[in-house]
Design an enzyme around this catalytic site. Structure first.
Site, PDB file in Angstrom:
ATOM      1  N   HIS A   1       2.002  12.510 -20.823  1.00 47.47           N
ATOM      2  CA  HIS A   1       2.217  12.426 -19.381  1.00 47.47           C
ATOM      3  C   HIS A   1       3.577  12.987 -18.953  1.00 47.47           C
ATOM      4  CE1 HIS A   1      -1.415  10.169 -19.512  1.00 47.47           C
ATOM      5  NE2 HIS A   1      -1.322   9.688 -18.282  1.00 47.47           N
TER       6      HIS A   1
ATOM      7  N   TYR B   1      -8.858  -2.793 -20.216  1.00 44.81           N
ATOM      8  CA  TYR B   1      -8.280  -1.487 -19.849  1.00 44.81           C
ATOM      9  C   TYR B   1      -6.760  -1.490 -20.025  1.00 44.81           C
ATOM     10  CZ  TYR B   1      -6.447   2.401 -17.193  1.00 44.81           C
ATOM     11  OH  TYR B   1      -5.754   3.528 -16.842  1.00 44.81           O
TER      12      TYR B   1
ATOM     13  N   ARG C   1      22.771  12.965  27.519  1.00 40.26           N
ATOM     14  CA  ARG C   1      22.424  11.747  28.249  1.00 40.26           C
ATOM     15  C   ARG C   1      21.495  10.838  27.451  1.00 40.26           C
ATOM     16  NH1 ARG C   1      18.555  12.101  33.191  1.00 40.26           N
ATOM     17  NH2 ARG C   1      19.236  14.264  33.056  1.00 40.26           N
TER      18      ARG C   1
ATOM     19  N   GLU D   1      -9.193   9.632 -10.499  1.00 37.91           N
ATOM     20  CA  GLU D   1      -8.092   9.380  -9.568  1.00 37.91           C
ATOM     21  C   GLU D   1      -8.266  10.342  -8.393  1.00 37.91           C
ATOM     22  OE1 GLU D   1      -4.828   9.853 -12.263  1.00 37.91           O
ATOM     23  OE2 GLU D   1      -5.480   8.147 -13.470  1.00 37.91           O
TER      24      GLU D   1
ATOM     25  N   TYR E   1      19.824  16.399  28.632  1.00 37.77           N
ATOM     26  CA  TYR E   1      19.210  15.352  27.813  1.00 37.77           C
ATOM     27  C   TYR E   1      19.892  15.173  26.461  1.00 37.77           C
ATOM     28  CZ  TYR E   1      15.105  15.160  30.932  1.00 37.77           C
ATOM     29  OH  TYR E   1      14.264  15.006  32.002  1.00 37.77           O
TER      30      TYR E   1
ATOM     31  N   ASN F   1       2.971   3.485 -15.115  1.00 34.62           N
ATOM     32  CA  ASN F   1       2.296   3.173 -13.854  1.00 34.62           C
ATOM     33  C   ASN F   1       3.303   2.548 -12.898  1.00 34.62           C
ATOM     34  OD1 ASN F   1      -1.183   2.158 -14.345  1.00 34.62           O
ATOM     35  ND2 ASN F   1      -0.303   4.098 -13.810  1.00 34.62           N
TER      36      ASN F   1
ATOM     37  N   PHE G   1      -0.308   0.823  -7.828  1.00 34.59           N
ATOM     38  CA  PHE G   1       0.459   2.038  -8.119  1.00 34.59           C
ATOM     39  C   PHE G   1       0.325   3.100  -7.022  1.00 34.59           C
ATOM     40  CE2 PHE G   1      -3.616   2.063 -10.468  1.00 34.59           C
ATOM     41  CZ  PHE G   1      -4.299   2.976  -9.671  1.00 34.59           C
TER      42      PHE G   1
END
Length: 512
Positions: A89, A59, A291, A427, A288, A201, A341
């Site tokens: 991409h 792959y 403080r 994915e 607050y 990636n 990834f």
């Protein structure tokens, strides 16, 4: 610690400190590759070459990607496969990342490839570092990453410039990637098997944005102490709640550090001495927002330290797929597919930081209200103007702070709890880490402006306490502020004043 050579940073795949990332991102310090890292990169490339020679199907080396992982690609098309991957991409949209963020991405991508787990040729790292050192900054659209398989779209836009495509900023000009490389005396590369995937990636876009943002947020946590100390003085508050014994009894490191910083800032104050006795001041405790500054500011410091640690680990982590383990024993595979990834560790951290910093903005806004509100501001003029009614003073500056705080609260909603399946369902669970990083960046920008507004209001309040003066540290900060922004005698647009103080915060003028 990452070794250095002279003024250069030498990388070898080890984790980088946020300060090192910031230095390279914001300057033009040189970055070099350590010899041992170069040898590891060569060894991992040898594994890829052996796979190609054997005809084995692996792959990312000789297959398609994602849902198309089962498609075997003929040897004569492997170079086209990698180039097509980068082009297809590069689908980012929106405003580009800053040049500093682009530089951080170049540094981080080079550093993780230097681990020798990615199978690229040394020439790829050499060009990444040459671009960084020459100031060739890829134009990288901020949006388009779902944070698994890493930051695919942003890293694709970075990779486009390496092959002489896309766009880059060079010496202030936005030009084509090919032209930028040429002007810098560099040549594009022809990607070989696995190299496009190795460049795409990874989590380097979210890490770059998150690292620079977190580093600045740590500075703002210290500024919050200063703003709070100024407000406390202007409101004639007491530093009793910062007594070190209180915080030793609940020893969170951030809380102890914040309390000590506040005590230092408030030392030797004539304002404090003017109302120390019960005969002068009947209050037992402050609100607050005054403080509890050590507890809130300190907790934010703790969150940011935790997030910084996660980012530093990520800066030296192999995050592409598959990974190459060149020195594995004979019985173990040298190429292994996994999911490094996935941006979950970063995504959770960014949401955590967003929540904490929104609360820091919230406590600052409460102090602004106490400074301008005539019902609770301890005798200061309404809205900090001597002519209330005729003048509105800082009334609408507070409204601006409220608007920014509202935006922070909306942005603090976690992005990590969402996932949209992509790539034909292959994915099917993603991190949305880049969304988290961009949200965090906006929250930090808003926080800067809110703190600037508090500082303006507190400085105005201190003016009204004269001739009583705060302690030396707060007095010095007040002097620096008045060198930038004069006292508000009559109404003027607060916008330039807010920007002037924001710029002083960014430039470090109020950090000391």
């Amino acid at each position: 610690m990452t070794p250095t050579s002279g003024s250069a940073l030498a990388i070898d795949g080890s984790p980088l400190k946020l300060s090192e990332i910031e230095t390279i991102a914001n300057g033009f310090s040189k970055v070099t590759l350590m010899p041992a890292a170069r040898e590891r990169v060569k060894a991992s490339r040898t594994v890829i070459e052996s796979i190609l020679a054997s005809g084995e199907t692996v792959y990312g080396v000789n297959t398609g990607f994602g849902k198309l992982a089962d498609v075997r690609i003929p040897a004569e098309h492997l170079a086209d496969l990698q180039t097509n991957l980068v082009r297809s991409h590069a689908a980012g949209v929106g405003e580009p990342l800053s040049e500093a963020e682009s530089r951080a991405m170049l540094l981080l991508r080079a550093n993780v490839l230097a681990k020798g787990c990615s199978g690229v040729r040394p020439e790829i790292l050499d060009l990444l570092l040459a671009m960084l050192n020459a100031g060739v900054h890829p134009v990288i659209p901020a949006r388009g990453s779902v944070g698994a398989s890493g930051d695919l779209a942003p890293l694709s836009h970075l990779a486009l410039v390496l092959i002489g495509e896309g766009e880059a900023i060079y010496r202030g000009q936005r030009i084509s990637g090919a032209q930028a490389l040429s002007l810098a005396g560099l040549s594009p590369v022809q990607l070989a098997a696995k190299e496009g995937l190795a460049l795409l990636n990874g989590t380097q876009a979210m890490t770059a944005v998150g690292a620079l943002t977190t580093r600045y947020a740590q500075c703002l946590a210290a500024i919050a102490d200063l703003a709070g100390a100024m407000s406390l003085e202007a409101l004639k508050g007491t530093p009793a709640a910062f007594d070190s014994r209180i915080h030793a009894a609940r020893p969170h490191p951030g809380q102890i550090a914040s309390a000590a910083n506040l005590e230092r800032l408030l030392e030797n104050s004539s304002i404090r001495e003017s109302h120390r006795s019960a005969a002068v001041d009947s209050r037992v405790q402050d609100a607050y927002c005054l403080r509890c500054m050590p507890q809130v500011h300190g907790a934010v410091r703790g969150v940011l330290d935790h997030v910084a640690h996660i980012l530093e680990v990520e800066s030296g982590s192999a995050t592409d797929n598959p990974l190459i383990f060149a020195n594995s024993g004979a019985t173990l595979p040298k190429v292994v597919s996994g999911g490094n990834f996935h941006g979950a560790p970063l995504s959770y951290a960014f949401d955590y930081a967003s929540i904490a910093l929104t609360d820091l903005a919230s406590i600052s806004e409460r102090r602004i209200d106490r400074l301008i509100n005539p019902d609770i501001n301890e005798g200061l003029p309404a809205f900090l103007t001597a002519n209330a009614g005729l003048s509105s003073g800082y009334m609408i500056a507070h409204v601006t702070a409220a608007a920014l705080l509202n935006e922070c609260k909306v942005l603090a909603h976690p992005s990590s709890t969402d996932s949209v399946p992509t790539s034909g369902g292959k994915e099917d669970h993603v991190s949305m880490g880049m969304t988290g990083a961009l949200k965090l960046r906006q929250i930090v920008d808003n926080l800067e402006k809110i703190l600037a507004i508090e500082i303006l209001c507190a400085a105005q309040g201190l003016d009204f306490r004269l001739p009583l003066r705060p302690g030396p540290a707060v007095a010095e900060a007040h002097t620096r502020i008045r060198a930038l922004v004069p006292h508000l005698n009559e109404d003027r647009s607060p916008a330039p004043d807010i920007e002037a103080i924001s710029k002083a915060i960014r430039n470090g003028q109020l950090t000391e």
